[in-house]
Design a protein around this motif. Structure first.
Motif, PDB file in Angstrom:
ATOM      1  N   LYS A   8      71.875  69.809 130.612  1.00 60.38           N
ATOM      2  CA  LYS A   8      70.418  69.932 130.532  1.00 60.38           C
ATOM      3  C   LYS A   8      70.091  70.359 129.118  1.00 60.38           C
ATOM      4  O   LYS A   8      70.609  71.377 128.644  1.00 60.38           O
ATOM      5  CB  LYS A   8      69.907  70.952 131.545  1.00 60.38           C
ATOM      6  N   LEU A  13      75.365  73.625 131.884  1.00 60.13           N
ATOM      7  CA  LEU A  13      74.806  74.648 132.769  1.00 60.13           C
ATOM      8  C   LEU A  13      75.237  74.374 134.197  1.00 60.13           C
ATOM      9  O   LEU A  13      75.777  73.323 134.510  1.00 60.13           O
ATOM     10  CB  LEU A  13      73.269  74.615 132.714  1.00 60.13           C
ATOM     11  N   THR A  14      74.937  75.316 135.051  1.00 63.43           N
ATOM     12  CA  THR A  14      75.040  75.095 136.485  1.00 63.43           C
ATOM     13  C   THR A  14      73.829  75.755 137.123  1.00 63.43           C
ATOM     14  O   THR A  14      73.026  76.376 136.437  1.00 63.43           O
ATOM     15  CB  THR A  14      76.368  75.616 137.066  1.00 63.43           C
ATOM     16  N   THR A  15      73.701  75.600 138.429  1.00 68.39           N
ATOM     17  CA  THR A  15      72.564  76.169 139.136  1.00 68.39           C
ATOM     18  C   THR A  15      73.035  77.096 140.245  1.00 68.39           C
ATOM     19  O   THR A  15      74.177  77.007 140.706  1.00 68.39           O
ATOM     20  CB  THR A  15      71.680  75.076 139.767  1.00 68.39           C
ATOM     21  N   SER A  51      63.862  78.846 137.923  1.00 70.17           N
ATOM     22  CA  SER A  51      63.253  77.539 138.096  1.00 70.17           C
ATOM     23  C   SER A  51      62.955  77.339 139.582  1.00 70.17           C
ATOM     24  O   SER A  51      63.041  78.300 140.357  1.00 70.17           O
ATOM     25  CB  SER A  51      64.206  76.451 137.580  1.00 70.17           C
ATOM     26  N   TYR A  65      68.979  78.387 136.751  1.00 69.43           N
ATOM     27  CA  TYR A  65      69.977  77.749 135.909  1.00 69.43           C
ATOM     28  C   TYR A  65      70.726  78.868 135.222  1.00 69.43           C
ATOM     29  O   TYR A  65      70.175  79.939 134.970  1.00 69.43           O
ATOM     30  CB  TYR A  65      69.315  76.875 134.829  1.00 69.43           C
TER      31      TYR A  65
END
Length: 81
Positions: A8, A13-15, A51, A65
């Motif tokens: 991103k 990144l990760t969520t 987010s 994120y």
């Protein structure tokens, strides 16, 4: 585990959703850990960005994120508590 990292804005990144799924934790638990971390330490806030996502019912829900450092810190807490 290959789906854990996303790109991103040219950043890896990760969520919180992916962490919950891959580590078989309730998303609510992951959100609580992140909120506790960011409330306790302002430096940690930079590792997480709040987010939203739309769930299966069409409702907007919170998620985060996180960068690699945030991920590392979070996963340590998920398995030590």
């Amino acid at each position: 585990m290959n789906d854990l990292v996303i790109m991103k804005s040219q950043k890896a990144l990760t969520t919180s959703l992916k962490v919950a799924e891959v580590f078989s934790k309730a998303h609510r638990t992951v959100l609580d850990k992140i909120r506790n971390l960011t409330a306790q330490n302002s430096a940690v806030k930079k590792m997480f960005a709040e987010s939203t996502y739309v769930n299966r019912k069409g409702q907007e829900q919170p998620m985060f994120y996180m960068n690699r450092d945030g991920f590392s810190l979070l996963t340590c807490l998920l398995y030590t508590s």
